[in-house]
Design an enzyme around this catalytic site. Sequence first.
Site, short mmCIF file in Angstrom:
data_model
loop_
_atom_site.label_atom_id
_atom_site.label_comp_id
_atom_site.label_asym_id
_atom_site.label_seq_id
_atom_site.Cartn_x
_atom_site.Cartn_y
_atom_site.Cartn_z
CG ASN A 147 -43.01 7.51 63.80
OD1 ASN A 147 -41.96 7.68 64.39
ND2 ASN A 147 -43.04 6.99 62.61
N GLY A 148 -45.25 4.89 62.92
CA GLY A 148 -44.94 3.45 62.90
C GLY A 148 -45.95 2.70 62.05
NE ARG A 187 -39.81 11.25 62.67
CZ ARG A 187 -38.89 10.41 63.06
NH1 ARG A 187 -37.65 10.81 63.20
NH2 ARG A 187 -39.19 9.15 63.31
CD1 TRP A 246 -43.33 9.81 53.32
CD2 TRP A 246 -43.59 7.71 54.00
NE1 TRP A 246 -42.91 8.98 52.30
CE2 TRP A 246 -43.07 7.69 52.70
CE3 TRP A 246 -43.84 6.49 54.64
CZ2 TRP A 246 -42.79 6.50 52.01
CZ3 TRP A 246 -43.56 5.31 53.97
CH2 TRP A 246 -43.04 5.33 52.67
CD GLU A 299 -25.92 9.48 45.80
OE1 GLU A 299 -26.47 8.39 46.03
OE2 GLU A 299 -26.25 10.53 46.39
CD GLU A 309 -33.27 11.46 46.56
OE1 GLU A 309 -34.04 11.12 47.46
OE2 GLU A 309 -32.02 11.43 46.70
CG HIS A 361 -23.89 -7.79 28.93
ND1 HIS A 361 -23.49 -8.85 28.14
CD2 HIS A 361 -22.75 -7.25 29.45
CE1 HIS A 361 -22.16 -8.96 28.20
NE2 HIS A 361 -21.69 -8.00 28.98
CE LYS A 376 -29.22 12.21 46.01
NZ LYS A 376 -28.59 11.67 47.18
CE LYS A 388 -31.74 14.07 55.30
NZ LYS A 388 -31.01 13.99 54.03
CB CYS A 415 -45.31 9.84 61.08
SG CYS A 415 -46.26 9.06 59.79
#
Length: 622
Positions: free
Chosen positions: A110-111, A27, A84, A495, A502, A518, A499, A617, A2
């Site tokens: 925010n929090g 954010r 968010w 990675e 997301e 396996h 990528k 982010k 946020c």
Amino acid sequence: MCGIVGYVGNKEIIPILLEGLHSLEYRGYDSSGIAIHDGKVLSVLKSVGKLSKLEEILKNDAGSVNGKNGKNEHVYCGIGHTRWATHGEPSDINAHPHFDSDEKIAVVHNGIIRNYQEVKDKLVKSGIKFLTQTDTEVIVQLIAKYLKENNSVLSTICKTVSDLEGSYALAILFKEKPDKIYAVRKESPLVIGLGEKENYLASDSPTLSRFVDKIVRLGDNEIAEVTKEKVEFFNTKGEKINKTVQKVIKSKDFLDKRGFKHYLEKEINEQSEVISNLLNEFLPSSDSKVKFDHLKLKPEFLKNIDRILILACGTAYHSGLIAKYVFENLTSIPTEVQFASEYLNIKPLLSEKSLVIGISQSGETADTLTAIKRAVSCGATLVGITNRADSALADLSKERLLISKAGLEVSVAATKTFTAQITMLYLLAIYISEILGSTERNNLKPLKQELRLIPRLVDQTLTRAEYYQEQVLKYANKRDFVFIGRGINYPIALEAALKLKELSYIHASGYASGEMKHGPIAVLDPNVPVVSIIVPGETYDRVFQNSLEAKSRSAPMIAVTVDGDKKAESIFDTVLHVPPVTEVMSPFLTVIPMQFLAYYIAEHLGRDVDQPRNLAKSVTVE
Ligand code: M6R
């Protein structure tokens, strides 16, 4: 997560709040909203969805919230928020700012308030009705309750925060205080911007750098009373405190896409320049030593390190996994890499001889910060690697390696900061190795020569974007993807999967290639491409063998390998070539076709490339 912004002054407020919110949208972008006091009326306007939705609403009807009250010399006072979602789905009603029941107080937050249910239950028992599912509404209702009891805004805020457990950065408007913003924080960032007859606040300083030259960072349990003329600071006992004024670091205009369609595409393409800038600063030639002169790590400490622990999340964790190979090969110091979020449940087996490396692009990731604090409480020495000189991680780390030369990364998916992090980690491994200086490790020159060549090779790889696009789009409609690699390229498989997930929302997994047999090999069929990161070197033959096993299960096969690898060309359906490179340096190159693969497939599927759904982010909640 946020983002919070606030303004008091004589300028038109809506463009200022919107500009601030644009800069903070990284954010969170589930909803946005503003609250403005026009001297008489305290109004709120908010909307679910991206900021552009709020802008549209404001374009059509700004009348009710423009902050104008007809006077000539008018003080505009307002706050804004980009969300968010944590408590309560993204919706108009759950969007911030939140009002108390009498609509006399508006709050942005925010929090996370951990004890919100307990506080809410008490307030509900006392007859207060709640409209939203958010933890934030608890705060504003609590403020309203205490204000009725004691009439002083400052002591109301002190009393309110003493009831709250968790993290918060709050900006608060009171109907009775038309030209004041109150702000308070604990464990979530909040910065005050000092202007000429105007003052600001925001969740980060780059946002404020657009408006002011001077800032004050609010500390934990500190309150700011912000008016047009001045800002006063208090502790949560209500006592006045002095704060240090800092010059703001002016960032280049990071909202410029420089002609690229997306920030992501721009940031992928900046990688050779970023690596080159870092090398020019810290390893100007292969004959020089690594110039980390600002590090105060004593040679006696470095020579006696018992273990290295790397803590990070997401992409930063993957750069840590690559570093493990480099550190262990160059220094023989046992190196462990942990997800910061997992480290919270692990007994920290560290000592004063241990080195902890915390990696975080934003420097604000809550999991990483908490894990680092836990690790250093055992007496270990911390080196922080971050892109943000003004972040909590930078503040926490006496020894820090800044990658701010990478420039701000706007796109939610990390790309250039990944290669910047691994550049710094390779340099750190060489730096320690040079200090250890044993003969076996002395011949670092060839490695340094190779490292110095990397920007040019990355550049050559980037010029192949169109070819990668053409090749990968053949697979855009596949159901799942499996990425495999071994050794130093296993983290690249992880990675690549992260990528793709997301950005495109296609399910993808990364595996150490030997693990396929396996269990994971069971998922393969013609709808599940396997992407093998297969670079000539120690791991080549085994990855090749594992790729043959996958091919026998009818999976479409894609390879990432170097130019001229005829063997790979003979069995893979598609080959994404990178310029010839040694295995140890290969992650700098192999990651690039993987970033393009995720980008082009996501773009082809019409995804929101720079702001994928459900993400933010900077993940400032645990
Ligand atoms: O700011 P940080 O480097 O601490 O962030 C860690 C992760 O949240 C981040 O790398 C995330 O996984 C990215 N979206 C990956 O692209």
